[in-house]
Design a protein around this motif. Structure first.
Motif, PDB file in Angstrom:
ATOM      1  N   LEU A  16       0.831  -1.204   0.000  1.00 49.01           N
ATOM      2  CA  LEU A  16       0.000   0.000   0.000  1.00 49.01           C
ATOM      3  C   LEU A  16       0.868   1.258   0.000  1.00 49.01           C
ATOM      4  N   ALA A  17       1.968   1.230   0.733  1.00 49.17           N
ATOM      5  CA  ALA A  17       2.871   2.381   0.756  1.00 49.17           C
ATOM      6  C   ALA A  17       3.485   2.615  -0.626  1.00 49.17           C
ATOM      7  N   LEU A  18       3.864   1.546  -1.317  1.00 56.11           N
ATOM      8  CA  LEU A  18       4.407   1.688  -2.666  1.00 56.11           C
ATOM      9  C   LEU A  18       3.373   2.250  -3.630  1.00 56.11           C
ATOM     10  N   ILE A  19       2.151   1.795  -3.499  1.00 53.27           N
ATOM     11  CA  ILE A  19       1.078   2.304  -4.364  1.00 53.27           C
ATOM     12  C   ILE A  19       0.837   3.787  -4.092  1.00 53.27           C
ATOM     13  N   LYS A  20       0.872   4.183  -2.824  1.00 54.25           N
ATOM     14  CA  LYS A  20       0.680   5.594  -2.487  1.00 54.25           C
ATOM     15  C   LYS A  20       1.810   6.444  -3.024  1.00 54.25           C
ATOM     16  N   LEU A  21       3.045   5.959  -2.910  1.00 59.31           N
ATOM     17  CA  LEU A  21       4.182   6.713  -3.442  1.00 59.31           C
ATOM     18  C   LEU A  21       4.105   6.846  -4.960  1.00 59.31           C
ATOM     19  N   ALA A  22       3.775   5.772  -5.630  1.00 58.48           N
ATOM     20  CA  ALA A  22       3.656   5.823  -7.084  1.00 58.48           C
ATOM     21  C   ALA A  22       2.509   6.731  -7.509  1.00 58.48           C
ATOM     22  N   SER A  23       1.410   6.692  -6.779  1.00 61.87           N
ATOM     23  CA  SER A  23       0.272   7.564  -7.092  1.00 61.87           C
ATOM     24  C   SER A  23       0.646   9.031  -6.915  1.00 61.87           C
ATOM     25  N   ALA A  24       1.392   9.326  -5.859  1.00 59.33           N
ATOM     26  CA  ALA A  24       1.828  10.705  -5.637  1.00 59.33           C
ATOM     27  C   ALA A  24       2.764  11.161  -6.750  1.00 59.33           C
ATOM     28  N   LYS A  25       3.630  10.281  -7.182  1.00 54.51           N
ATOM     29  CA  LYS A  25       4.556  10.625  -8.267  1.00 54.51           C
ATOM     30  C   LYS A  25       3.799  10.880  -9.572  1.00 54.51           C
ATOM     31  N   ILE A  26       2.815  10.057  -9.866  1.00 55.15           N
ATOM     32  CA  ILE A  26       1.991  10.248 -11.071  1.00 55.15           C
ATOM     33  C   ILE A  26       1.219  11.560 -10.960  1.00 55.15           C
ATOM     34  N   TRP A  27       0.666  11.848  -9.779  1.00 52.97           N
ATOM     35  CA  TRP A  27      -0.103  13.062  -9.590  1.00 52.97           C
ATOM     36  C   TRP A  27       0.783  14.300  -9.727  1.00 52.97           C
ATOM     37  N   MET A  28       2.004  14.252  -9.166  1.00 51.93           N
ATOM     38  CA  MET A  28       2.913  15.401  -9.267  1.00 51.93           C
ATOM     39  C   MET A  28       3.337  15.634 -10.715  1.00 51.93           C
ATOM     40  N   ARG A  29       3.541  14.558 -11.448  1.00 50.89           N
ATOM     41  CA  ARG A  29       3.882  14.694 -12.868  1.00 50.89           C
ATOM     42  C   ARG A  29       2.734  15.346 -13.636  1.00 50.89           C
ATOM     43  N   PHE A  30       1.511  14.980 -13.279  1.00 52.78           N
ATOM     44  CA  PHE A  30       0.334  15.540 -13.921  1.00 52.78           C
ATOM     45  C   PHE A  30       0.153  17.026 -13.577  1.00 52.78           C
ATOM     46  N   MET A  31       0.405  17.382 -12.334  1.00 49.43           N
ATOM     47  CA  MET A  31       0.191  18.760 -11.901  1.00 49.43           C
ATOM     48  C   MET A  31       1.298  19.707 -12.368  1.00 49.43           C
ATOM     49  N   SER A  32       2.443  19.199 -12.743  1.00 46.25           N
ATOM     50  CA  SER A  32       3.542  20.072 -13.165  1.00 46.25           C
ATOM     51  C   SER A  32       3.406  20.525 -14.605  1.00 46.25           C
ATOM     52  N   ARG A  33       2.431  20.018 -15.319  1.00 41.15           N
ATOM     53  CA  ARG A  33       2.237  20.415 -16.718  1.00 41.15           C
ATOM     54  C   ARG A  33       1.704  21.792 -16.840  1.00 41.15           C
TER      55      ARG A  33
END
Length: 63
Positions: A46-63
């Motif tokens: 679950l921690a890995l999924i949360k970290l990966a989700s945060a990374k995907i979200w940050m990549r999306f928001m930096s556009r």
């Protein structure tokens, strides 16, 4: 099929978001540690999924 007798019930609103969820899971599968499941405990997964989700979200928001 336009001549179908029993048309299945389908919410167009929910169907739009289904595509977003499927695309998110395909992005999540790009992370090797999640796909191969190296961790033995559910909390670590679950921690890995949360970290990966945060990374995907940050990549999306930096556009």
């Amino acid at each position: 099929m336009p001549n179908r007798k029993n048309v299945p019930a389908c919410s167009r609103f929910l169907y739009r978001y289904r595509n977003l969820v499927e695309r998110f899971f395909s992005k999540l599968k790009l992370f090797r540690a999640i796909v191969t499941r190296y961790e033995n405990h559910a909390e670590y997964d679950l921690a890995l999924i949360k970290l990966a989700s945060a990374k995907i979200w940050m990549r999306f928001m930096s556009r």
